[in-house]
Design a protein around this motif. Sequence first.
Motif, PDB file in Angstrom:
ATOM      1  N   VAL A 284      52.260 -18.768 -20.544  1.00 24.86           N
ATOM      2  CA  VAL A 284      52.296 -19.067 -19.114  1.00 24.86           C
ATOM      3  C   VAL A 284      51.144 -18.371 -18.407  1.00 24.86           C
ATOM      4  O   VAL A 284      50.948 -17.161 -18.557  1.00 24.86           O
ATOM      5  N   LEU A 285      50.375 -19.149 -17.652  1.00 26.24           N
ATOM      6  CA  LEU A 285      49.273 -18.636 -16.840  1.00 26.24           C
ATOM      7  C   LEU A 285      49.552 -19.052 -15.400  1.00 26.24           C
ATOM      8  O   LEU A 285      49.711 -20.245 -15.118  1.00 26.24           O
ATOM      9  N   ALA A 286      49.628 -18.102 -14.473  1.00 22.14           N
ATOM     10  CA  ALA A 286      50.063 -18.452 -13.126  1.00 22.14           C
ATOM     11  C   ALA A 286      49.401 -17.585 -12.069  1.00 22.14           C
ATOM     12  O   ALA A 286      48.965 -16.457 -12.336  1.00 22.14           O
ATOM     13  N   LYS A 287      49.346 -18.121 -10.861  1.00 23.77           N
ATOM     14  CA  LYS A 287      48.902 -17.391  -9.682  1.00 23.77           C
ATOM     15  C   LYS A 287      50.075 -17.181  -8.740  1.00 23.77           C
ATOM     16  O   LYS A 287      50.998 -17.991  -8.689  1.00 23.77           O
ATOM     17  N   ALA A 288      50.025 -16.069  -7.994  1.00 24.52           N
ATOM     18  CA  ALA A 288      51.104 -15.742  -7.060  1.00 24.52           C
ATOM     19  C   ALA A 288      50.504 -15.219  -5.766  1.00 24.52           C
ATOM     20  O   ALA A 288      49.525 -14.478  -5.775  1.00 24.52           O
ATOM     21  N   GLU A 289      51.108 -15.616  -4.654  1.00 25.62           N
ATOM     22  CA  GLU A 289      50.583 -15.223  -3.346  1.00 25.62           C
ATOM     23  C   GLU A 289      51.712 -15.221  -2.319  1.00 25.62           C
ATOM     24  O   GLU A 289      52.547 -16.140  -2.302  1.00 25.62           O
ATOM     25  N   ALA A 290      51.747 -14.214  -1.475  1.00 25.03           N
ATOM     26  CA  ALA A 290      52.698 -14.191  -0.370  1.00 25.03           C
ATOM     27  C   ALA A 290      52.224 -15.151   0.718  1.00 25.03           C
ATOM     28  O   ALA A 290      51.063 -15.108   1.129  1.00 25.03           O
ATOM     29  N   SER A 291      53.102 -16.025   1.169  1.00 23.29           N
ATOM     30  CA  SER A 291      52.709 -17.010   2.181  1.00 23.29           C
ATOM     31  C   SER A 291      52.317 -16.317   3.480  1.00 23.29           C
ATOM     32  O   SER A 291      52.961 -15.362   3.915  1.00 23.29           O
ATOM     33  N   ARG A 299      62.838 -19.070   5.598  1.00 21.60           N
ATOM     34  CA  ARG A 299      63.506 -17.775   5.629  1.00 21.60           C
ATOM     35  C   ARG A 299      62.473 -16.663   5.475  1.00 21.60           C
ATOM     36  O   ARG A 299      61.594 -16.732   4.643  1.00 21.60           O
ATOM     37  N   ARG A 300      62.640 -15.632   6.286  1.00 23.04           N
ATOM     38  CA  ARG A 300      61.643 -14.566   6.393  1.00 23.04           C
ATOM     39  C   ARG A 300      61.522 -13.763   5.105  1.00 23.04           C
ATOM     40  O   ARG A 300      62.521 -13.431   4.475  1.00 23.04           O
ATOM     41  N   HIS A 301      60.271 -13.485   4.708  1.00 17.05           N
ATOM     42  CA  HIS A 301      60.021 -12.488   3.662  1.00 17.05           C
ATOM     43  C   HIS A 301      59.252 -11.328   4.287  1.00 17.05           C
ATOM     44  O   HIS A 301      58.629 -11.476   5.344  1.00 17.05           O
ATOM     45  N   THR A 302      59.279 -10.178   3.644  1.00 13.05           N
ATOM     46  CA  THR A 302      58.650  -8.976   4.214  1.00 13.05           C
ATOM     47  C   THR A 302      57.485  -8.478   3.368  1.00 13.05           C
ATOM     48  O   THR A 302      57.045  -7.341   3.524  1.00 13.05           O
ATOM     49  N   MET A 303      56.984  -9.337   2.482  1.00 12.68           N
ATOM     50  CA  MET A 303      55.904  -8.900   1.592  1.00 12.68           C
ATOM     51  C   MET A 303      54.656  -8.479   2.352  1.00 12.68           C
ATOM     52  O   MET A 303      53.938  -7.566   1.936  1.00 12.68           O
ATOM     53  N   SER A 310      51.219  -3.363  -1.695  1.00 10.27           N
ATOM     54  CA  SER A 310      50.477  -4.541  -1.236  1.00 10.27           C
ATOM     55  C   SER A 310      51.248  -5.821  -1.536  1.00 10.27           C
ATOM     56  O   SER A 310      52.030  -5.898  -2.494  1.00 10.27           O
ATOM     57  N   ALA A 311      51.010  -6.827  -0.707  1.00 11.90           N
ATOM     58  CA  ALA A 311      51.714  -8.104  -0.856  1.00 11.90           C
ATOM     59  C   ALA A 311      51.444  -8.754  -2.204  1.00 11.90           C
ATOM     60  O   ALA A 311      52.318  -9.445  -2.750  1.00 11.90           O
ATOM     61  N   THR A 312      50.254  -8.547  -2.767  1.00  5.19           N
ATOM     62  CA  THR A 312      49.960  -9.156  -4.067  1.00  5.19           C
ATOM     63  C   THR A 312      50.881  -8.613  -5.152  1.00  5.19           C
ATOM     64  O   THR A 312      51.266  -9.333  -6.077  1.00  5.19           O
ATOM     65  N   ARG A 313      51.264  -7.336  -5.029  1.00  4.86           N
ATOM     66  CA  ARG A 313      52.152  -6.736  -6.025  1.00  4.86           C
ATOM     67  C   ARG A 313      53.568  -7.299  -5.882  1.00  4.86           C
ATOM     68  O   ARG A 313      54.242  -7.582  -6.874  1.00  4.86           O
ATOM     69  N   HIS A 314      54.014  -7.453  -4.654  1.00  3.77           N
ATOM     70  CA  HIS A 314      55.314  -8.081  -4.426  1.00  3.77           C
ATOM     71  C   HIS A 314      55.325  -9.498  -5.003  1.00  3.77           C
ATOM     72  O   HIS A 314      56.286  -9.910  -5.665  1.00  3.77           O
ATOM     73  N   ALA A 315      54.263 -10.257  -4.715  1.00  2.00           N
ATOM     74  CA  ALA A 315      54.217 -11.657  -5.136  1.00  2.00           C
ATOM     75  C   ALA A 315      54.205 -11.784  -6.647  1.00  2.00           C
ATOM     76  O   ALA A 315      54.870 -12.671  -7.214  1.00  2.00           O
ATOM     77  N   ARG A 316      53.446 -10.931  -7.328  1.00  2.76           N
ATOM     78  CA  ARG A 316      53.424 -10.978  -8.798  1.00  2.76           C
ATOM     79  C   ARG A 316      54.823 -10.778  -9.366  1.00  2.76           C
ATOM     80  O   ARG A 316      55.252 -11.488 -10.271  1.00  2.76           O
ATOM     81  N   ALA A 317      55.523  -9.753  -8.846  1.00  2.00           N
ATOM     82  CA  ALA A 317      56.856  -9.457  -9.359  1.00  2.00           C
ATOM     83  C   ALA A 317      57.821 -10.610  -9.098  1.00  2.00           C
ATOM     84  O   ALA A 317      58.609 -10.999  -9.971  1.00  2.00           O
ATOM     85  N   PHE A 318      57.747 -11.167  -7.887  1.00  2.00           N
ATOM     86  CA  PHE A 318      58.685 -12.218  -7.502  1.00  2.00           C
ATOM     87  C   PHE A 318      58.455 -13.491  -8.317  1.00  2.00           C
ATOM     88  O   PHE A 318      59.388 -14.037  -8.925  1.00  2.00           O
ATOM     89  N   VAL A 319      57.216 -13.972  -8.341  1.00  2.00           N
ATOM     90  CA  VAL A 319      56.919 -15.193  -9.086  1.00  2.00           C
ATOM     91  C   VAL A 319      57.109 -14.966 -10.588  1.00  2.00           C
ATOM     92  O   VAL A 319      57.582 -15.858 -11.299  1.00  2.00           O
ATOM     93  N   GLY A 320      56.767 -13.766 -11.055  1.00  5.57           N
ATOM     94  CA  GLY A 320      56.992 -13.457 -12.462  1.00  5.57           C
ATOM     95  C   GLY A 320      58.455 -13.587 -12.846  1.00  5.57           C
ATOM     96  O   GLY A 320      58.794 -14.120 -13.907  1.00  5.57           O
ATOM     97  N   GLY A 321      59.341 -13.116 -11.970  1.00  5.33           N
ATOM     98  CA  GLY A 321      60.772 -13.237 -12.242  1.00  5.33           C
ATOM     99  C   GLY A 321      61.240 -14.679 -12.243  1.00  5.33           C
ATOM    100  O   GLY A 321      62.042 -15.086 -13.103  1.00  5.33           O
ATOM    101  N   VAL A 322      60.736 -15.452 -11.287  1.00 10.20           N
ATOM    102  CA  VAL A 322      61.110 -16.868 -11.221  1.00 10.20           C
ATOM    103  C   VAL A 322      60.700 -17.591 -12.507  1.00 10.20           C
ATOM    104  O   VAL A 322      61.501 -18.332 -13.105  1.00 10.20           O
ATOM    105  N   LEU A 323      59.462 -17.374 -12.953  1.00  5.97           N
ATOM    106  CA  LEU A 323      58.967 -18.078 -14.141  1.00  5.97           C
ATOM    107  C   LEU A 323      59.592 -17.556 -15.424  1.00  5.97           C
ATOM    108  O   LEU A 323      59.862 -18.329 -16.353  1.00  5.97           O
ATOM    109  N   ALA A 324      59.844 -16.247 -15.487  1.00  2.00           N
ATOM    110  CA  ALA A 324      60.482 -15.677 -16.683  1.00  2.00           C
ATOM    111  C   ALA A 324      61.873 -16.251 -16.872  1.00  2.00           C
ATOM    112  O   ALA A 324      62.300 -16.548 -18.001  1.00  2.00           O
TER     113      ALA A 324
END
Length: 357
Positions: A284-291, A299-303, A310-324
């Motif tokens: 899996v190769l993916a990009k992640a970004e906080a909107s 619905r509000r996020h606080t990233m 940093s928001a990039t760290r939040h986004a990596r963890a979140f998208v990583g969990g979704v894809l895993a």
Amino acid sequence: MPIAKVTRISASAPDDVAGLETAIARGDIRPEGILAIFGKTEGNGCVNDFSRGFAAQSLGAMLERHVGAAAREVCLVMSGGTEGGLSPHWLVLERGEGMAEPGPALAIGRAHTAALAPEHLGRMGQVEQVADAVRRAMAAADIADPHAVHFVQVKCPLLTAARIGAAQARGASVATTDTLKSMGLSRAASALGIALALGEVAHGDLADAAIGTDAGLWSGRASCSSGIELMGHEVVVLGMSPVWSGRLAIAHGVMADAIDVAPVKAALAALGLSPDGAGDQIVVLAKAEASRSGAIRGRRHTMLDDSDISATRHARAFVGGVLAGLVGHTELYVSGGAEHQGPDGGGPVALIAPRPL
């Protein structure tokens, strides 16, 4: 005929090359055939993440023992940040020769650029340089049709105080004096270079002022990671080519937001797989970004509001969990910072797997 091979190897630390050494000793990997190594390292992914350089140095030294000066041609694309449950690992991309299942099959091409002058970072000079490198990497992969490209990975530079000072001493201006912001601008310009080479954007729509600001301009196949360890670019193109053979294939989708798994499921289906049957074989190769809107489906996020992380760290963890949760393992190459890499808050995802027999 060329045959692509992709091997995923767990890493216990940024300098852990033992697994790769073992694979070479067993004959599972031919060091002379290695075109690139992608790595996820457990740093912070920010300006001062020296885990990337440490990993690249360790891998480079190991390869040099096997192939000498040719090791410098291998693209070492290290992405810092394994937040959440993401697991540090290496992806070894190899080219072999022989006869296997007829193509089209996964094809791999690479290209390097000269060092980028600091004053061109985040500006059209960087866009043009990356676009040229993407075209050269496509040619190296025997991919003539841009639509056959499914993922382009670029390792791009960033600005440091010393690099900014050197440019200013020559009377040149830089796009930003904020070193952290320079990472985003470099990724943004690199992504637009990919989009330009693949025909996803028109040259007339691009300008310095649009880089990092016009969210309507994006590539559905770009992945860009900036780092302190280089001043040029390392470009790896992954796609399908009738010239290549073998069982490996690649497909991609573009997540519209951080929880949009439908395009990923569609990419699995294109490979003849289902989420239940995907398992450990899927790369899996993916990009992640906080909107930028501060919301996911209303619905509000606080990233974007966290001053500590940093928001990039939040986004990596979140998208990583979704894809895993979808594919069933955590050795995922999820890279944060998706400026012009997919729509705002979403991002490209590519999957590599052997086609079912």
